[in-house]
Design a protein around this motif. Sequence first.
Motif, PDB file in Angstrom:
ATOM      1  N   PRO A 125       6.565   2.694   0.741  1.00 48.30           N
ATOM      2  CA  PRO A 125       6.640   3.618   2.057  1.00 48.30           C
ATOM      3  C   PRO A 125       7.887   3.026   2.758  1.00 48.30           C
ATOM      4  O   PRO A 125       8.089   1.726   2.967  1.00 48.30           O
ATOM      5  N   ASP A 126       8.617   3.916   3.550  1.00 46.68           N
ATOM      6  CA  ASP A 126       9.743   3.777   4.298  1.00 46.68           C
ATOM      7  C   ASP A 126       9.083   3.031   5.267  1.00 46.68           C
ATOM      8  O   ASP A 126       7.852   3.165   5.874  1.00 46.68           O
ATOM      9  N   LEU A 127       9.871   2.081   6.012  1.00 45.00           N
ATOM     10  CA  LEU A 127       9.466   1.137   6.926  1.00 45.00           C
ATOM     11  C   LEU A 127       9.641   1.691   8.354  1.00 45.00           C
ATOM     12  O   LEU A 127      10.491   2.225   8.801  1.00 45.00           O
ATOM     13  N   THR A 128       8.452   1.773   9.213  1.00 44.70           N
ATOM     14  CA  THR A 128       8.495   2.617  10.406  1.00 44.70           C
ATOM     15  C   THR A 128       8.335   1.566  11.417  1.00 44.70           C
ATOM     16  O   THR A 128       8.159   0.165  11.318  1.00 44.70           O
ATOM     17  N   GLU A 129       8.654   2.109  12.843  1.00 40.00           N
ATOM     18  CA  GLU A 129       8.752   1.282  13.956  1.00 40.00           C
ATOM     19  C   GLU A 129       7.171   0.615  14.232  1.00 40.00           C
ATOM     20  O   GLU A 129       7.178  -0.364  14.473  1.00 40.00           O
ATOM     21  N   ASP A 130       6.206   1.533  13.808  1.00 35.66           N
ATOM     22  CA  ASP A 130       4.839   1.088  14.024  1.00 35.66           C
ATOM     23  C   ASP A 130       4.611  -0.167  12.985  1.00 35.66           C
ATOM     24  O   ASP A 130       3.970  -1.119  13.495  1.00 35.66           O
ATOM     25  N   ASP A 131       5.214  -0.171  11.755  1.00 37.42           N
ATOM     26  CA  ASP A 131       5.229  -1.393  10.852  1.00 37.42           C
ATOM     27  C   ASP A 131       5.667  -2.502  11.441  1.00 37.42           C
ATOM     28  O   ASP A 131       5.135  -3.609  11.590  1.00 37.42           O
ATOM     29  N   ALA A 172       0.798  -1.267  -0.033  1.00 39.91           N
ATOM     30  CA  ALA A 172      -0.096  -0.061   0.052  1.00 39.91           C
ATOM     31  C   ALA A 172       0.820   1.259   0.007  1.00 39.91           C
ATOM     32  O   ALA A 172       1.841   1.219   0.247  1.00 39.91           O
ATOM     33  N   GLY A 173       0.406   2.247  -0.453  1.00 39.61           N
ATOM     34  CA  GLY A 173       1.076   3.606  -0.512  1.00 39.61           C
ATOM     35  C   GLY A 173       2.113   3.576  -1.232  1.00 39.61           C
ATOM     36  O   GLY A 173       3.148   4.565  -1.079  1.00 39.61           O
ATOM     37  N   ALA A 174       2.349   2.650  -2.525  1.00 39.50           N
ATOM     38  CA  ALA A 174       3.658   2.712  -3.050  1.00 39.50           C
ATOM     39  C   ALA A 174       3.399   3.355  -4.562  1.00 39.50           C
ATOM     40  O   ALA A 174       2.172   3.345  -4.996  1.00 39.50           O
ATOM     41  N   PRO A 186      12.818   3.503  -0.589  1.00 42.41           N
ATOM     42  CA  PRO A 186      11.882   4.492   0.081  1.00 42.41           C
ATOM     43  C   PRO A 186      11.205   5.413  -0.571  1.00 42.41           C
ATOM     44  O   PRO A 186      12.067   6.358  -1.202  1.00 42.41           O
ATOM     45  N   ILE A 187      10.065   5.744  -0.224  1.00 42.47           N
ATOM     46  CA  ILE A 187       9.295   6.658  -1.133  1.00 42.47           C
ATOM     47  C   ILE A 187       9.624   8.126  -0.563  1.00 42.47           C
ATOM     48  O   ILE A 187       9.208   9.192  -1.203  1.00 42.47           O
ATOM     49  N   SER A 188      10.525   8.136   0.547  1.00 40.66           N
ATOM     50  CA  SER A 188      10.839   9.603   0.837  1.00 40.66           C
ATOM     51  C   SER A 188      11.819  10.188  -0.237  1.00 40.66           C
ATOM     52  O   SER A 188      12.109  11.293  -0.306  1.00 40.66           O
ATOM     53  N   GLY A 189      12.218   9.324  -1.213  1.00 37.19           N
ATOM     54  CA  GLY A 189      13.025   9.784  -2.313  1.00 37.19           C
ATOM     55  C   GLY A 189      12.191  10.203  -3.499  1.00 37.19           C
ATOM     56  O   GLY A 189      12.753  10.826  -4.639  1.00 37.19           O
ATOM     57  N   LEU A 190      10.868  10.037  -3.249  1.00 37.69           N
ATOM     58  CA  LEU A 190      10.327  10.251  -4.645  1.00 37.69           C
ATOM     59  C   LEU A 190       9.840  11.986  -5.076  1.00 37.69           C
ATOM     60  O   LEU A 190      10.044  12.395  -6.154  1.00 37.69           O
ATOM     61  N   GLU A 200      10.888  -6.121   6.179  1.00 33.01           N
ATOM     62  CA  GLU A 200      11.318  -5.690   5.011  1.00 33.01           C
ATOM     63  C   GLU A 200      10.304  -5.171   3.907  1.00 33.01           C
ATOM     64  O   GLU A 200       9.367  -5.730   3.916  1.00 33.01           O
ATOM     65  N   ARG A 201      10.702  -4.481   2.803  1.00 31.59           N
ATOM     66  CA  ARG A 201       9.847  -3.829   1.821  1.00 31.59           C
ATOM     67  C   ARG A 201      10.674  -3.885   0.660  1.00 31.59           C
ATOM     68  O   ARG A 201      11.724  -3.737   0.612  1.00 31.59           O
TER      69      ARG A 201
END
Length: 423
Positions: A74-80, A57-59, A93-97, A88-89
């Motif tokens: 999406p960047d992997l969070t602690e919540d994930d 999701a969110g990709a 990371p989508i932070s680079g988009l 792993e994903r």
Amino acid sequence: MSEHINARRDRAAKAWLTEHIVLVGSGSPIPVPGGMDQLHHFEPHPDHYWLTGHRTAGAVLAYDAREGWRDFTPDLTEDDRVWEGVTERAGEPISGLDAWLEARQDRAKCVLGTGGGPLAGVRTDRTADEAYAERLLHARRPKDQCEVEILKRACDATAKGFARAREFAQVGVTEREIEIELQAECFRHGGERMGYHNIVGGGTNAAVLHFSPSARKVQQNEFVLIDAGCQVEGYTADVSRTFVVGTPTTQHTELHGIVKEALEFGTSQCIPGKEWRQLHLECALMMTKGLVSLGILKGDPQGLVERDVHALFFPHGLGHLLGLGVRDASGYLPGRERSDRFGLANLRMDLPLESGYFTTVEPGLYFIDPLLSDPKRRERFANDVNWDEVDRWIGIGGVRLEDDILVTDDGPVNLTKDIPLTI
Ligand code: GLY
Ligand code: MN
Ligand code: MN
């Protein structure tokens, strides 16, 4: 990157031949309303899944014809990690988009798949979006070997579910109990989810096209219609069978026989180049001849079909493509408009079949009270329909028979043929 994903990306790039930046969003999960702390089951947009092979999701999959593909997730969070156990994903990371888009700010862009979310700020031209989406849809229509293998597994698991349902369906069991048996057996044999809401209808409920199984108990000597298909790795089967619990009457046998003949003819015609609209009308004609022979319709069958009289008893289309979802990649070729004719308005596709297409063939004949009891309609079709005869049939429900067919250069391959068509 697996070979088949590379091949699909090449297919998409060839279909687009574009200077546009293409961004394909997977979509975001939908929260269950009311603060439940729950999300609805997430299905990635088929365009995204087909081109990435992952269900994140969110990709966003990004394509620049000058440089190739980038798979942002999406960047992997602690919540994930804590709540979902994700370790792993796929992708980067989508932070680079944003920076990637910034470097291409002067280039025209189009957004496919599901927009919004990480793509909310991207400005596009809707006409270009639609044109590129249409080309990708068309490129996805022929199934590759990897997809065919998965579809076979979905069909085989569905066959197991139907076998169990058929064995279990006895006088006194409820539609819902049949559904439970069918679904559990599909899941025992590799089905991961059902591809759409199960339909199980006994007696007159068999005439409700999308009937949701109820607590009604099956009675002696009545039709039970089941329409269900399970999903494997996002790919679904879609099968219908109608049979009688107890002893079929002559009416049951005649109606079932007409629909079965249309199914067999329809299946035999699933060959490259066959126009779907034409095949729909050929099957409609065949069933209309059957209704004339039963004394339900009157007059020349061809004329009856031209005036859409058959649609009183066959109010849906002959079928649709399926794959990543129950209507996946169906549709109309560019330039073909949906007809407003009663007998054609519900066609889910208008295109020629091609090798690799995976389609349902699902003729049906039903005695649908809200369609057939309407006095205005009775008056309008007074010369075409023997309404006294219809009144003798109206309690019978209906019959739908549906198989899933792979179109190949060597002829139709029926992936659901092992599910008996017996009444
Ligand atoms: N059950 C949906 C369909 O047959 O298309
Ligand atoms: Mn179906
Ligand atoms: Mn169907």
